[in-house]
Design a protein around this motif. Structure first.
Motif, PDB file in Angstrom:
ATOM      1  N   ALA A 283       0.828  -1.212   0.000  1.00 28.16           N
ATOM      2  CA  ALA A 283       0.000   0.000   0.000  1.00 28.16           C
ATOM      3  C   ALA A 283       0.858   1.254   0.000  1.00 28.16           C
ATOM      4  N   ILE A 284       1.938   1.246   0.763  1.00 27.77           N
ATOM      5  CA  ILE A 284       2.860   2.391   0.748  1.00 27.77           C
ATOM      6  C   ILE A 284       3.329   2.646  -0.681  1.00 27.77           C
ATOM      7  N   HIS A 285       3.721   1.588  -1.365  1.00 23.77           N
ATOM      8  CA  HIS A 285       4.209   1.764  -2.735  1.00 23.77           C
ATOM      9  C   HIS A 285       3.110   2.268  -3.667  1.00 23.77           C
ATOM     10  N   ASN A 286       1.938   1.630  -3.646  1.00 26.88           N
ATOM     11  CA  ASN A 286       0.894   1.999  -4.598  1.00 26.88           C
ATOM     12  C   ASN A 286       0.407   3.428  -4.404  1.00 26.88           C
ATOM     13  N   VAL A 287       0.205   3.836  -3.151  1.00 30.08           N
ATOM     14  CA  VAL A 287      -0.256   5.206  -2.905  1.00 30.08           C
ATOM     15  C   VAL A 287       0.822   6.202  -3.327  1.00 30.08           C
ATOM     16  N   HIS A 288       2.076   5.890  -3.011  1.00 26.08           N
ATOM     17  CA  HIS A 288       3.180   6.757  -3.439  1.00 26.08           C
ATOM     18  C   HIS A 288       3.235   6.832  -4.962  1.00 26.08           C
ATOM     19  N   PHE A 289       3.034   5.706  -5.644  1.00 24.35           N
ATOM     20  CA  PHE A 289       3.057   5.690  -7.101  1.00 24.35           C
ATOM     21  C   PHE A 289       2.032   6.675  -7.657  1.00 24.35           C
ATOM     22  N   TYR A 290       0.823   6.617  -7.131  1.00 30.47           N
ATOM     23  CA  TYR A 290      -0.239   7.513  -7.603  1.00 30.47           C
ATOM     24  C   TYR A 290       0.100   8.975  -7.346  1.00 30.47           C
ATOM     25  N   LEU A 291       0.541   9.273  -6.129  1.00 34.42           N
ATOM     26  CA  LEU A 291       0.790  10.671  -5.776  1.00 34.42           C
ATOM     27  C   LEU A 291       2.026  11.207  -6.483  1.00 34.42           C
TER      28      LEU A 291
END
Length: 373
Positions: A330-338
């Motif tokens: 989740a840390i990675h995916n949210v960071h990817f989006y932002l």
């Protein structure tokens, strides 16, 4: 709440702006991670902040059921209750009108059936507004009917007129406490209904406007048409929010058509099922190919997960059913989006958004195609 339009892209309708609230500024275009129950699965507020999140979204219907807006208000509001000091937007419960079973829609409001206890729950424009005011969100959404797809033209017309009427009831229920009420443009996939609804809502001079009733099964091509039909009828000096969208390709197409704000559960939901986003498409870390893959999830990513762990380690966590698998993903995916949104803002500022979109999608979609082979 104030919105300042800073720049428009020369080759598209993409916009660069800033929303100013009492709890800070929001640089647009922006993606809003979803914390439905006042918590983002499975991240702490500190971890959400570290991903670059500027604003999050919570849900009125679910918080009304548990723990109840009265308790949240007594705790000092949702920000204090969940230890989040940046802006919050709350959905009104209108999406649950579409998504939940066993509801009964009337001209005045909606009767829901509690999924566990079977108790009847009633929401109407006034109660949905009051609940959101008690929660203390910075931006609150009007109660609307999210129209399913497909639907008959006659039903869409009646529902759209109801949504406009309900918006006016939400306005009357508002008290002056600094919150910003956004209207939600409906109309299904009928161009004239979208234009009609947008014009009627524009006349009410709201702080911001949303486009609802997309991402309900209509597909990307119809989504693009709905946004292209609707956005030109919304005021340039107010933020435009496309609700429930979505995948990177959905966001890029919608930014091109003038949208400023997005939300979706996809980054965290996909993370919990081992699907992670990379510049070269999505990857599924439970695939046995990653058992001995000692590269980061995305070598170009600067998030905590990619800076410290390998695909092999995350594969091990998922196979072992460790909770940490969902956290790191989740840390990675949210960071990817932002991070993608930050790159979009830079591209608009430099008048190269269309070039950025083309390059991003070429690499990302080609990666998705290779993964499916």
């Amino acid at each position: 709440m104030e919105f300042k339009l800073i720049k428009k892209d020369k080759q598209s309708s993409a916009r660069l702006g800033v929303v100013t609230t009492g709890r800070g500024e929001i640089q647009t275009p922006i993606f809003m991670p979803v914390a439905t129950h006042g918590a983002m699965k499975p991240l702490t507020p500190a971890q959400i902040t570290e991903t670059g999140a500027q604003i999050i979204l919570s849900n009125t219907y679910h918080l009304h059921l548990q723990p109840g807006e009265g308790l949240v208000k007594k705790a000092g509001g949702l920000h204090k209750f969940m230890a989040w000091d940046k802006p919050i937007l709350t959905d009104s419960g209108g999406f649950q009108v579409f998504s939940l079973p066993n509801k009964r829609i009337t001209d005045e409001g909606v009767f829901f059936r509690h999924e566990v206890t079977g108790d009847e729950i009633y929401l109407d424009p006034a109660s949905a507004t009051r609940i959101q005011q008690d929660l203390g969100a910075d931006i609150i959404m009007a109660f609307d009917e999210c129209i399913p797809y497909p639907c008959e033209r006659q039903y869409a017309e009646q529902s759209t007129k109801k949504t406009i009427r309900w918006l006016k009831e939400c306005q009357r229920a508002m008290t002056d406490n600094g919150q910003a009420l956004f209207g939600i443009v409906q109309g299904s996939v009928f161009e004239d209904l979208r234009a009609y609804c947008a014009r009627e809502m524009r006349a009410l001079d709201l702080p911001g406007y949303a486009i609802g009733g997309v991402s309900v099964g209509e597909g990307l091509e119809l989504l693009k048409k709905v946004v292209a039909w609707t956005a030109p009828h919304l005021p340039e000096d107010k933020p435009r929010y496309l609700m429930g969208v979505g995948l990177p390709e959905d966001i890029l197409e919608s930014v091109e058509r003038g949208i400023d704000m997005f939300d979706c559960v996809i980054p965290t939901r996909y993370a919990r099922s081992a699907t992670l986003f990379t510049r070269r498409g999505k990857i599924r870390l439970t695939n046995k190919n990653y058992k001995r893959d000692f590269f980061p999830v995305d070598p170009s990513c600067t998030c905590y997960t990619c800076g410290n762990f390998t695909r092999a380690y995350l594969h091990h966590l998922f196979v072992s059913n460790e909770v940490l698998s969902a956290v790191l993903s989740a840390i990675h995916n949210v960071h990817f989006y932002l991070n993608m949104m930050a790159e979009i803002r830079t591209a608009i500022a430099d008048n190269r958004f269309m070039e950025y979109k083309s390059r991003f999608l070429a690499e990302y979609l080609e990666g998705n195609r290779r993964t499916k082979q």
